[in-house]
Structures are given as C-alpha cells and as structure tokens.
Write an enzyme that holds these catalytic residues in place. Sequence first.
Site, short mmCIF file in Angstrom:
data_model
loop_
_atom_site.label_atom_id
_atom_site.label_comp_id
_atom_site.label_asym_id
_atom_site.label_seq_id
_atom_site.Cartn_x
_atom_site.Cartn_y
_atom_site.Cartn_z
N HIS A 134 -2.58 -26.36 103.58
CA HIS A 134 -3.40 -25.30 102.98
C HIS A 134 -4.47 -24.79 103.95
O HIS A 134 -4.56 -23.59 104.23
CB HIS A 134 -4.05 -25.85 101.70
CG HIS A 134 -4.90 -24.88 100.97
ND1 HIS A 134 -4.47 -24.20 99.86
CD2 HIS A 134 -6.19 -24.45 101.17
CE1 HIS A 134 -5.43 -23.40 99.42
NE2 HIS A 134 -6.48 -23.55 100.19
N GLU A 135 -5.26 -25.71 104.49
CA GLU A 135 -6.37 -25.30 105.37
C GLU A 135 -5.87 -24.72 106.68
O GLU A 135 -6.48 -23.78 107.22
CB GLU A 135 -7.32 -26.48 105.62
CG GLU A 135 -7.99 -27.05 104.37
CD GLU A 135 -8.76 -26.03 103.54
OE1 GLU A 135 -9.12 -24.96 104.07
OE2 GLU A 135 -8.98 -26.29 102.33
N HIS A 138 -5.09 -21.10 106.16
CA HIS A 138 -6.30 -20.28 106.34
C HIS A 138 -6.60 -20.07 107.82
O HIS A 138 -6.87 -18.96 108.27
CB HIS A 138 -7.52 -20.99 105.73
CG HIS A 138 -7.65 -20.89 104.25
ND1 HIS A 138 -7.63 -19.69 103.57
CD2 HIS A 138 -7.82 -21.85 103.30
CE1 HIS A 138 -7.79 -19.90 102.28
NE2 HIS A 138 -7.90 -21.21 102.08
N HIS A 168 -4.20 -17.81 109.66
CA HIS A 168 -4.49 -16.44 109.21
C HIS A 168 -5.69 -15.89 110.01
O HIS A 168 -5.63 -14.78 110.56
CB HIS A 168 -4.80 -16.47 107.71
CG HIS A 168 -4.91 -15.12 107.07
ND1 HIS A 168 -5.24 -14.97 105.74
CD2 HIS A 168 -4.75 -13.86 107.56
CE1 HIS A 168 -5.26 -13.68 105.45
NE2 HIS A 168 -4.98 -12.98 106.53
#
Length: 594
Positions: free
Chosen positions: A388-389, A392, A395
């Site tokens: 998940h992190e 981020h 991105h």
Amino acid sequence: MEDLKKREEIDSKFKWKVEKVYKNIDDWEKDFQELKNEAPNLKKFSGNLISGEKILEYLKLNENISRKAEKLYVYAHLKSDEDTSNSIYQSLMSKIDIYMAEFAGYTSFFVPEILSLDDGFIEKEIERLDELKPFKFLFDDILKEKPHILSKEMEELLALASDCLDAPSDIHNILTNADMSFGKIKNEDGKEVELTEGNYSSFIRSKNREVRKSAFKQLFGEYKKLQNTLATSLTCSIKNFNFNSKVRKYNSAIEASLKPNNIPVEVYKNAVKVIDNNLDSLHRYVDVKKKLLGLDEIHMYDLYVPVIETPKEKIAFNEGVEIVLEALKPLGDEYLTIFKSGIEDGWIDIYENKGKKGGAYSWGGYDTMPYVLLNYNNELGDVSTLAHEMGHSIHSYYSRKEQSYYYAGYTLFCAEVASTTNESILIHHLIEKEKDEKKKLYLINQELEQIRTTVFRQLMFAEFELYTHESLEKGIPLTAEDYNKAWHDLNVKYFGDKIIIDEEIDVEWSRIPHFYSDFYVYQYATGYAAASAFSNSILNEEEDAVDKYKMFLKAGGSDYPINILKNSGVDMTTDKPLEATIKRFNELLDMLDR
C-alpha cells in the site's frame, strides 16, 4: 516479548536515509537561515502583479523558496517521527512549523490578486508569453473560482471567523477522545480491562461473542447518553458548511465541496445510486457470514469477526518484499525496478523502536525521496501495508519525475488509487496461489471485508450526509431522534432482514469524525472502485492496461482528477468502476459460499 529497541540500537540498513535530504542539523540550520532571509522577498510582489513578466518572476521565485521550505519541513518531521522523545528533533519540527505559518502570510496575496485582475488579462498574457503557457491549468483552476471569491474585507472576516467555525469538530474531537470513558469489560481471559476507542476494534473482532457483545453495548451506550450534545454539535457543523456554501454563492454544500476539483455532483449521487441498486450482494454476504459463524441469529456486533481463523505466520521483511514483488509482476519491469531501488536506496524505515511514531505513511517533498514509515511486525497485514505505502511512494516518484513543481501533487480523489491498486493486485495473487483451503478462505474473507468497509459502508455514510445536509438546507431541523432514525433505517436497508439491527447501532453516526469534513468519505469508495478497475484491466492483460495506468501515475495534479482517470481508461462519471468492484465482491462470495 522482546524489549523494544532504542533508535540507535537499530541497524542502519533497516532505517530510511534521511541524511540524503540534509547531512546534519548544521546544514539544515544554514538552509533555514537562508529561507528566513529570502522568503520576505515574495511580499514585494504584492500589488505588482501587473504583467505576465512580473507574474512569471513571482512563480519562479516562489518555486525556489517553497522547495527549500518543503525540504526543511520534511526533514524535521521525518527526524521527529523516528523518535518522538528526541527533544532536539522536536524543537527542529516546532521551529519549522511556527515559521511555515509566517511563510504562508508572504504568499497569501497571490490568489486574491490574480482574481482581482481584469477579465481576460491572464489569458492574453499566456497567449503573449510562451514561458507562461505551462501555467495555463494553474490559472484556469484559480480563475474558475472567481464567482465564489468575496471582497477582500469579506475574505478577511471569514478568515478571522474560521477558528470559531471549526468549533463543532474540535468539540466532537475532545468530547469523544478525552472526556468520554467507556468503563471496563471482561476480555477473552475473563480479566477486567478498560474499554477505549483505541481497543474497541480488537474487541469487536473477538471470537468470544460475549466479549464483542459487551464491548458493543457498552461503547454505544455511552454515546447514547450524550446523543443530544453530539446531535447539536453535528447540526452546527453542517449549518457551518451550508452557511459557507451560501456565502460563496454555491447552489449547495455538496457543490461547494466538489466543484473546486471539478467533480460533478452526479459522480457522488450516482455512486450512492449504484450501491443502492446492488445491496442484495451485501445482504447475501451477511447471510453467508451467519452460516459460516454457525449462528442462529446474527447481530450488528457479529459483523467484524473473521469467519475463518488461521494460525499467524511470521513473514520476515525480506520475504514480504519478495511476496509483493512477485504479486506486482503484471505491472512490468520498470515498476518493479523502481520498487527494488526504493528498498535499496533507503526509502523505508522498517521496524518499530522506542518513541517512533505509530502506524504507517508515505511522504516526502519534490526534492526528496518518497519516504515510507512502517512499523513492520512480521505479519501478513504488514506485507499488505508495505504494498500500500509503496503504491503511494511510486505514484509520488512518477508524479515528481514527470511533472513540474506546481503540478506534482495529486488530489485526495486520486490519492488512494495507486496504493489500493497495489493491495488489490497483491490479494488477487495471494488468493490465486494459496493451496491451503483454510488460508484461502481467510484471504477471501479479508478482501470481502475490505470491500464491505471501504465501499458499502462509506457509501452508506455518504447517503447519510446527503440526507443531513439536504434536510438542514431546506430548513428542516434535526434532533438526535431524527439522526438515530435515519441511521437505523440505513442499516436496515444496507444489511437486510437476515440480521438483527440492534438499537445501540442507531447512535453510531455520533461516533464518526469524518462527518465533520463534509462530503469526504465517498472518496474512499470511488478511490477503491478506480483501483479495482485498474487492477482488473492489468490482471486481465487488457491492451495497453499497464501503460494507461502509468499515465495516471505520471499525471500528478496536471489536470482535474476525473479527467486524469478518464484519460487513463477509468471513467468515474459512469457506473462501470463501481459495478466492477461489486462483480468482484460477488465472485469472492461465490468462493466463500460453496
């Protein structure tokens, strides 16, 4: 249990490399002094933005100074989060935080002055000066708000009143986190323990039904005692949003919330409509859960308990990295190379230490690495958090690499898409490759719960917000009883007639802080739906799926979020993304209900 290590006892190979931002505090102090000397120069442009050349000069200077301020800010906060008991870094953080308020004052004139220029002036200057052309979207975004900007005096008055208008949120926060106490309950071992908002989530997942029932009844019983105060607080907050939208000449509070990011109100209302049309899927899930838990009747306090328990596996960090890399192979070699270099270059602070900030996040600035704070504890959930992190962070990596400083940040509407896409691809991979039937069912249930809580639940919240705002906009007063009834009816509608809607749940609306950030929660659901659409197209190997996804990652904030997603193949103005999520929910249900 092992004693928690001090920061200095942790091997440097497990720590993020914040020294790449500043080697030491002396270097930080030197830059901080430079910032304090340079920043006041920005004020000299106030009243002088009279030509394209002057505006361009301001934008260039503002970028240079803002990037320095951002670096200082990021470094101080990252160092502080490493060990919140370290007074040196606490004072560094405090120093930059205090200064940033002053810094904001040096740039606050810019937007009002741009808006005060004659109609058509900016457009002509952009046409005349090639160097201004890259800033067209920046100015279009500012100018579209012109009908909603007030006179200088009115804006100042609203700014002065902003603290007072935030009072309902502050009151709710203090009341629910500091003043309320929930007494004691018996835990699984029969010991009396204090019930708190913090540990409630573990009790409501307890395999012991009496534990979760007593936690549920006790927690909501306390909210019930304060329902009139909490209703007044929420009503005042909503009235403030409605007041703000009227003053700024919007048609409604929802338009005031969505229009600045060019999100049509229909996107919000349509998401609620699509979920309403598919509630039979959630009803079926409740029925399957009741059957798998072996219950004669299912209650609201049974919703969070896992249907399958598996022994906890220890997954070392390096092993977790390998699992994520294996899962993310469909994203292609370039993506995997960036992921690996992030691990090797020191993006991640891996393990917990004494004083380290809890939880996990991805954060950084335009001129720093996209750092990741973890508190990795060798569990499957930590592997998912890593995916998940890093979603981020990659991105942010792409956005900063491809976009100029002014367009590198992405909006909240897009913020959770990349991280959730990674999680979605990971759980698909884990379910597909799992041979152990029990573990497979556990993973299926995990994904079902994620969709239930992130999509169905958040859109139920969104539907409640529509009801409350529209009622008060029409001048219909709302009491605690009105809120309770609306919440009860929504629970009946969403969960169906196979579950007992316990009366305690009626007051749950009063516990949710997100209602003090108007029309915020729907973005969890739309973000999840967009991520599902991306992961589906990538896993189904649709034509150009990975390239389109990378277009999204590289776009940053260079356009409005709806356009960025549409250009990458995900049209959030249609039912398709949400329906794809519901289709996945039904597929998972079929796997669970065999």
